[in-house]
Enzyme design. Structure first.
Site, PDB file in Angstrom:
ATOM      1  N   LYS A  13       0.992  -8.703 -11.435  1.00 54.67           N
ATOM      2  CA  LYS A  13      -0.346  -7.715 -11.641  1.00 54.67           C
ATOM      3  C   LYS A  13       0.357  -6.977 -13.324  1.00 54.67           C
ATOM      4  O   LYS A  13      -0.602  -6.682 -14.527  1.00 54.67           O
ATOM      5  CB  LYS A  13      -1.964  -7.215 -11.156  1.00 54.67           C
ATOM      6  CG  LYS A  13      -1.377  -8.812 -11.354  1.00 54.67           C
ATOM      7  CD  LYS A  13      -3.477  -8.391  -9.644  1.00 54.67           C
ATOM      8  CE  LYS A  13      -3.134  -7.164  -9.102  1.00 54.67           C
ATOM      9  NZ  LYS A  13      -2.231  -6.829  -8.296  1.00 54.67           N
ATOM     10  N   ARG A  89     -11.966  -6.643  -6.113  1.00 61.08           N
ATOM     11  CA  ARG A  89     -11.090  -7.854  -5.211  1.00 61.08           C
ATOM     12  C   ARG A  89     -11.625  -7.917  -3.646  1.00 61.08           C
ATOM     13  O   ARG A  89     -10.817  -8.188  -2.540  1.00 61.08           O
ATOM     14  CB  ARG A  89     -10.282  -6.079  -4.778  1.00 61.08           C
ATOM     15  CG  ARG A  89      -8.391  -6.208  -5.262  1.00 61.08           C
ATOM     16  CD  ARG A  89      -7.910  -4.878  -4.605  1.00 61.08           C
ATOM     17  NE  ARG A  89      -6.882  -4.269  -4.388  1.00 61.08           N
ATOM     18  CZ  ARG A  89      -5.577  -3.636  -5.040  1.00 61.08           C
ATOM     19  NH1 ARG A  89      -6.162  -3.693  -6.998  1.00 61.08           N
ATOM     20  NH2 ARG A  89      -4.879  -4.165  -5.432  1.00 61.08           N
ATOM     21  N   ARG A 161       5.670   4.650  -5.705  1.00 58.91           N
ATOM     22  CA  ARG A 161       4.812   5.027  -5.014  1.00 58.91           C
ATOM     23  C   ARG A 161       4.413   4.511  -3.650  1.00 58.91           C
ATOM     24  O   ARG A 161       5.365   4.901  -2.656  1.00 58.91           O
ATOM     25  CB  ARG A 161       3.758   3.991  -6.193  1.00 58.91           C
ATOM     26  CG  ARG A 161       2.852   4.235  -6.849  1.00 58.91           C
ATOM     27  CD  ARG A 161       2.242   2.533  -7.388  1.00 58.91           C
ATOM     28  NE  ARG A 161       1.463   2.022  -6.399  1.00 58.91           N
ATOM     29  CZ  ARG A 161       0.356   0.970  -6.479  1.00 58.91           C
ATOM     30  NH1 ARG A 161       0.633   0.602  -7.708  1.00 58.91           N
ATOM     31  NH2 ARG A 161      -0.354   0.170  -6.136  1.00 58.91           N
ATOM     32  N   ARG A 172      -1.064  -3.699   3.033  1.00 55.66           N
ATOM     33  CA  ARG A 172      -1.390  -4.319   2.264  1.00 55.66           C
ATOM     34  C   ARG A 172      -1.692  -5.589   1.589  1.00 55.66           C
ATOM     35  O   ARG A 172      -2.697  -6.456   1.168  1.00 55.66           O
ATOM     36  CB  ARG A 172      -1.104  -3.425   0.790  1.00 55.66           C
ATOM     37  CG  ARG A 172      -1.362  -2.124   0.678  1.00 55.66           C
ATOM     38  CD  ARG A 172      -0.398  -1.083  -0.381  1.00 55.66           C
ATOM     39  NE  ARG A 172      -0.151  -1.664  -2.014  1.00 55.66           N
ATOM     40  CZ  ARG A 172      -0.088  -1.763  -2.651  1.00 55.66           C
ATOM     41  NH1 ARG A 172       1.485  -0.977  -2.249  1.00 55.66           N
ATOM     42  NH2 ARG A 172      -0.142  -2.095  -3.648  1.00 55.66           N
TER      43      ARG A 172
HETATM   44  P1  AMP Z   1      -3.574  -1.463  -7.110  1.00 57.80           P
HETATM   45  O1  AMP Z   1      -2.990  -0.227  -8.209  1.00 57.80           O
HETATM   46  O2  AMP Z   1      -4.345  -2.506  -7.878  1.00 57.80           O
HETATM   47  O3  AMP Z   1      -1.818  -2.244  -6.562  1.00 57.80           O
HETATM   48  O4  AMP Z   1      -3.925  -0.646  -6.288  1.00 57.80           O
HETATM   49  C1  AMP Z   1      -3.635   0.273  -5.815  1.00 57.80           C
HETATM   50  C2  AMP Z   1      -4.526   1.081  -4.194  1.00 57.80           C
HETATM   51  O5  AMP Z   1      -6.498   1.190  -4.746  1.00 57.80           O
HETATM   52  C3  AMP Z   1      -5.361  -0.560  -2.978  1.00 57.80           C
HETATM   53  O6  AMP Z   1      -4.660  -0.915  -2.262  1.00 57.80           O
HETATM   54  C4  AMP Z   1      -6.473   0.365  -2.643  1.00 57.80           C
HETATM   55  O7  AMP Z   1      -6.610   0.952  -1.768  1.00 57.80           O
HETATM   56  C5  AMP Z   1      -6.797   0.383  -4.389  1.00 57.80           C
HETATM   57  N1  AMP Z   1      -7.287  -0.009  -5.323  1.00 57.80           N
HETATM   58  C6  AMP Z   1      -7.258  -0.545  -5.727  1.00 57.80           C
HETATM   59  N2  AMP Z   1      -8.676  -1.561  -6.753  1.00 57.80           N
HETATM   60  C7  AMP Z   1      -9.406  -1.583  -5.921  1.00 57.80           C
HETATM   61  C8  AMP Z   1     -10.744  -2.746  -5.763  1.00 57.80           C
HETATM   62  N3  AMP Z   1     -11.092  -3.083  -6.639  1.00 57.80           N
HETATM   63  N4  AMP Z   1     -11.247  -2.321  -4.283  1.00 57.80           N
HETATM   64  C9  AMP Z   1     -10.981  -1.787  -3.439  1.00 57.80           C
HETATM   65  N5  AMP Z   1      -9.351  -0.694  -3.496  1.00 57.80           N
HETATM   66  C10 AMP Z   1      -8.920  -0.776  -4.530  1.00 57.80           C
END
Ligand code: AMP
Length: 214
Positions: A13, A89, A161, A172
């Protein structure tokens, strides 16, 4: 135009959003990036979010995320169109987004699901390295930089990260299947969902995503 990119962690993404934002000239809003920015700045939201993001690999509570995104969407630069990455999400987040857009007479135009098998996702997540300066994403096995630890583009330092360990990656993925998969049905029922095979070259995935928007 409101376009949503959906995919499990590691599906691509972030990589595709960076390309699509340029190709389509759209504002890109990533909930993960907004949260990491809050963590970096030490805000109240950042302090709460850290616990979920890193320590547990779980989702930050809906009310906090919905608040953060609706504020961002209300800013003037989001008026003409947005590419949403990582949000919604959960089904409550998808419903809250519909409500917020409805108030402005807008709606979601397309939901693009980048689909990748689990074993591929776990391998991708556990070898991911990101440039501290420009955010370009590398993989130690599949897309390594020319010099380990250094960005090919601007010479920036590469980092991993904290939630990209193998253990957190598996957690995850479980979270994705339990909480995010239902939004795929939510958007399919509304005739908005299109699927793209994410286990192809970056260029081919981009092409397939752009074809969906034609
Ligand atoms: P990402 O960079 O999109 O993989 O997001 C990293 C982390 O941020 C995720 O594993 C969640 O803990 C949190 N996170 C990001 N977007 C959301 C969302 N829409 N709802 C809840 N938690 C989120």
């Amino acid at each position: 135009m409101i376009i949503i990119l959906v995919g499990a962690p590691g599906a691509g993404k972030g990589t595709q959003s960076d390309i699509l934002r340029e190709r389509l000239g759209m504002l890109h809003i990533s909930s993960g990036d907004l949260l990491r920015d809050n963590v970096k700045r030490g805000t109240e939201l950042g302090k709460i979010a850290t616990k979920y993001m890193v320590d547990e690999g779980s989702l930050v509570p809906d009310d906090l995320i919905i608040d953060m995104i609706t504020h961002r969407l209300a800013m003037p630069d989001a008026e003409s169109g947005v590419l949403l990455d990582g949000f919604p999400r959960t089904v409550p987040q998808a419903e809250a987004l519909d409500d917020a857009l409805d108030l402005k007479g807008k709606m979601v135009n397309a939901v693009l699901y980048i689909k990748v098998e689990d074993d591929v996702l776990i391998n991708r997540l556990s070898g991911r390295w990101i440039c501290k300066t420009c955010g370009h994403i590398y993989h130690e096995k599949f897309a390594p930089p020319k010099v380990p630890g250094v960005c090919d583009i601007d010479g920036g330092e590469l980092y991993q990260r904290p939630d990209d360990t193998r253990e957190t990656a598996v957690k995850r993925l479980v979270v994705f299947y339990n909480q995010t998969r239902p939004i795929i049905e939510y958007y399919r029922e509304r005739g908005l969902l299109q699927e793209v095979n994410g286990d192809q070259t970056v260029e081919k995935v981009t092409q397939d995503l752009l074809d969906c928007l034609r």
